[in-house]
Design a protein around this motif. Structure first.
Motif, PDB file in Angstrom:
ATOM      1  N   PRO A 160      26.558  29.713   9.531  1.00 22.68           N
ATOM      2  CA  PRO A 160      27.447  29.010   8.607  1.00 22.68           C
ATOM      3  C   PRO A 160      27.217  29.378   7.145  1.00 22.68           C
ATOM      4  O   PRO A 160      28.175  29.523   6.381  1.00 22.68           O
ATOM      5  N   ARG A 161      25.950  29.550   6.765  1.00 24.50           N
ATOM      6  CA  ARG A 161      25.656  29.885   5.373  1.00 24.50           C
ATOM      7  C   ARG A 161      26.279  31.232   4.989  1.00 24.50           C
ATOM      8  O   ARG A 161      26.814  31.380   3.891  1.00 24.50           O
ATOM      9  N   SER A 162      26.251  32.202   5.886  1.00 25.13           N
ATOM     10  CA  SER A 162      26.867  33.508   5.614  1.00 25.13           C
ATOM     11  C   SER A 162      28.378  33.381   5.502  1.00 25.13           C
ATOM     12  O   SER A 162      29.008  34.030   4.657  1.00 25.13           O
ATOM     13  N   ALA A 163      28.972  32.546   6.354  1.00 24.55           N
ATOM     14  CA  ALA A 163      30.424  32.343   6.297  1.00 24.55           C
ATOM     15  C   ALA A 163      30.830  31.691   4.979  1.00 24.55           C
ATOM     16  O   ALA A 163      31.870  32.032   4.398  1.00 24.55           O
ATOM     17  N   TYR A 164      30.018  30.772   4.499  1.00 19.80           N
ATOM     18  CA  TYR A 164      30.306  30.144   3.208  1.00 19.80           C
ATOM     19  C   TYR A 164      30.081  31.128   2.061  1.00 19.80           C
ATOM     20  O   TYR A 164      30.802  31.101   1.054  1.00 19.80           O
ATOM     21  N   HIS A 165      29.090  31.980   2.210  1.00 21.54           N
ATOM     22  CA  HIS A 165      28.856  32.995   1.169  1.00 21.54           C
ATOM     23  C   HIS A 165      30.026  33.961   1.095  1.00 21.54           C
ATOM     24  O   HIS A 165      30.421  34.385  -0.006  1.00 21.54           O
ATOM     25  N   PHE A 166      30.602  34.317   2.237  1.00 20.55           N
ATOM     26  CA  PHE A 166      31.800  35.157   2.258  1.00 20.55           C
ATOM     27  C   PHE A 166      32.897  34.535   1.400  1.00 20.55           C
ATOM     28  O   PHE A 166      33.502  35.190   0.553  1.00 20.55           O
ATOM     29  N   MET A 167      33.136  33.243   1.633  1.00 19.49           N
ATOM     30  CA  MET A 167      34.218  32.581   0.897  1.00 19.49           C
ATOM     31  C   MET A 167      33.874  32.420  -0.577  1.00 19.49           C
ATOM     32  O   MET A 167      34.763  32.461  -1.431  1.00 19.49           O
ATOM     33  N   GLU A 168      32.615  32.236  -0.878  1.00 19.35           N
ATOM     34  CA  GLU A 168      32.193  32.184  -2.282  1.00 19.35           C
ATOM     35  C   GLU A 168      32.581  33.474  -3.003  1.00 19.35           C
ATOM     36  O   GLU A 168      33.136  33.433  -4.120  1.00 19.35           O
ATOM     37  N   LEU A 169      32.339  34.612  -2.368  1.00 19.73           N
ATOM     38  CA  LEU A 169      32.666  35.903  -2.983  1.00 19.73           C
ATOM     39  C   LEU A 169      34.172  36.102  -3.098  1.00 19.73           C
ATOM     40  O   LEU A 169      34.666  36.637  -4.097  1.00 19.73           O
ATOM     41  N   VAL A 170      34.920  35.684  -2.075  1.00 18.63           N
ATOM     42  CA  VAL A 170      36.380  35.807  -2.115  1.00 18.63           C
ATOM     43  C   VAL A 170      36.953  34.968  -3.251  1.00 18.63           C
ATOM     44  O   VAL A 170      37.819  35.414  -4.013  1.00 18.63           O
ATOM     45  N   GLU A 171      36.465  33.736  -3.386  1.00 19.18           N
ATOM     46  CA  GLU A 171      36.975  32.851  -4.430  1.00 19.18           C
ATOM     47  C   GLU A 171      36.568  33.341  -5.818  1.00 19.18           C
ATOM     48  O   GLU A 171      37.325  33.174  -6.789  1.00 19.18           O
ATOM     49  N   GLU A 172      35.397  33.941  -5.937  1.00 19.62           N
ATOM     50  CA  GLU A 172      34.999  34.527  -7.220  1.00 19.62           C
ATOM     51  C   GLU A 172      35.937  35.663  -7.605  1.00 19.62           C
ATOM     52  O   GLU A 172      36.326  35.796  -8.774  1.00 19.62           O
ATOM     53  N   HIS A 173      36.314  36.479  -6.615  1.00 23.58           N
ATOM     54  CA  HIS A 173      37.274  37.556  -6.892  1.00 23.58           C
ATOM     55  C   HIS A 173      38.626  36.979  -7.299  1.00 23.58           C
ATOM     56  O   HIS A 173      39.270  37.489  -8.231  1.00 23.58           O
ATOM     57  N   ALA A 174      39.062  35.930  -6.610  1.00 25.54           N
ATOM     58  CA  ALA A 174      40.338  35.300  -6.954  1.00 25.54           C
ATOM     59  C   ALA A 174      40.304  34.760  -8.377  1.00 25.54           C
ATOM     60  O   ALA A 174      41.270  34.930  -9.143  1.00 25.54           O
ATOM     61  N   TYR A 175      39.206  34.102  -8.729  1.00 22.65           N
ATOM     62  CA  TYR A 175      39.070  33.582 -10.096  1.00 22.65           C
ATOM     63  C   TYR A 175      39.194  34.710 -11.114  1.00 22.65           C
ATOM     64  O   TYR A 175      39.939  34.583 -12.105  1.00 22.65           O
ATOM     65  N   SER A 176      38.487  35.804 -10.891  1.00 24.42           N
ATOM     66  CA  SER A 176      38.520  36.935 -11.827  1.00 24.42           C
ATOM     67  C   SER A 176      39.921  37.541 -11.919  1.00 24.42           C
ATOM     68  O   SER A 176      40.379  37.906 -13.005  1.00 24.42           O
ATOM     69  N   SER A 177      40.604  37.639 -10.783  1.00 26.15           N
ATOM     70  CA  SER A 177      41.951  38.213 -10.764  1.00 26.15           C
ATOM     71  C   SER A 177      42.924  37.366 -11.570  1.00 26.15           C
ATOM     72  O   SER A 177      43.712  37.876 -12.370  1.00 26.15           O
TER      73      SER A 177
END
Length: 235
Positions: free
Chosen positions: A109-126
């Motif tokens: 679960p922690r890895s799955a949440y880390h995946f989404m953390e990175l995706v949302e960080e990219h979305a924020y930057s975009s």
């Protein structure tokens, strides 16, 4: 593996949609809501099998998917889904990522949440870059009705429920033009990042609560403290 999955998604979005911002955001939002579906599916499975029951996790992840849904509806209202090829690519990618995250969430679960953390960080930057590059143009355009309905006039319970760094009703974005809409979406993405970080804490299964649950607990503690004070004053 997590960074590879995110890198593939970022490459597709940044390369194919370099000069097409609304289709780009449409694809991004279609895929970005899928991991929350994956989390919910696995959590419902665990509850059905009697492994563990975490209502707050279900509430927060549903609220996150509800928020991403409205981001998607906003992009559709701006024409982001007009071309069938964009819809096909977005939905195909979403289907693949759904099953990948289901498997990953069951394993780690922690890895799955880390995946989404990175995706949302990219979305924020975009979104932040888009706002910086198009501020004047965006401020001259009206806010879509779906954005006004979601951020200003609708039931904001679910809007508050995914923002674990805020108390309910603390954050209320101004929605006066299209620029404000994209500011709100950008800031939503950072709230998702914060929530994903909270889900990765070592004690999260015991301590993680939704904003409304924490508010209710605070009220109960305050009432208990007042009651104890009154009892002591009468003795």
């Amino acid at each position: 593996m997590i960074r590879l999955l995110v890198s593939v998604l970022v490459f597709v979005v940044n390369t194919i949609y370099r000069d097409r911002p609304y289709p780009r955001f449409y694809v991004l939002e279609t895929v970005a809501r899928v991991p929350y579906f994956s989390y919910l599916s696995v959590l419902h499975l665990y509850e059905t099998l009697g492994f563990w029951r975490k209502a707050d996790w279900l509430k927060v992840h549903f609220a996150e998917s509800w928020n991403e849904l409205h981001h998607l509806l906003i992009m559709e209202s701006l024409g982001g889904a007009a071309f069938w090829g964009d819809r096909f690519l977005a939905k195909t990618t979403a289907l693949v990522y759904y099953w990948i995250i289901v498997a990953l969430y069951m394993i780690s679960p922690r890895s799955a949440y880390h995946f989404m953390e990175l995706v949302e960080e990219h979305a924020y930057s975009s979104y932040h870059k888009f706002l910086t590059d198009n501020e004047t143009e965006l401020k001259a355009q009206p806010a879509p009705e779906i954005a006004i309905s979601y951020y200003r006039n609708g039931d904001l319970y679910l809007f508050d429920e995914f923002q674990t760094s805020h108390t309910p009703a603390e954050r209320r974005p101004a929605i006066d033009n299209l620029y404000d809409v994209f500011v709100a979406i950008r800031d939503d993405e950072m709230e998702h990042v914060k929530t994903m970080v909270a889900c990765q804490k070592s004690n999260a299964q015991l301590s993680f609560k939704s904003p409304h649950s924490l508010e209710a607990e605070t009220v109960m503690l305050e009432k208990s403290a007042v009651g104890n004070s009154e009892v002591l004053s009468t003795q």
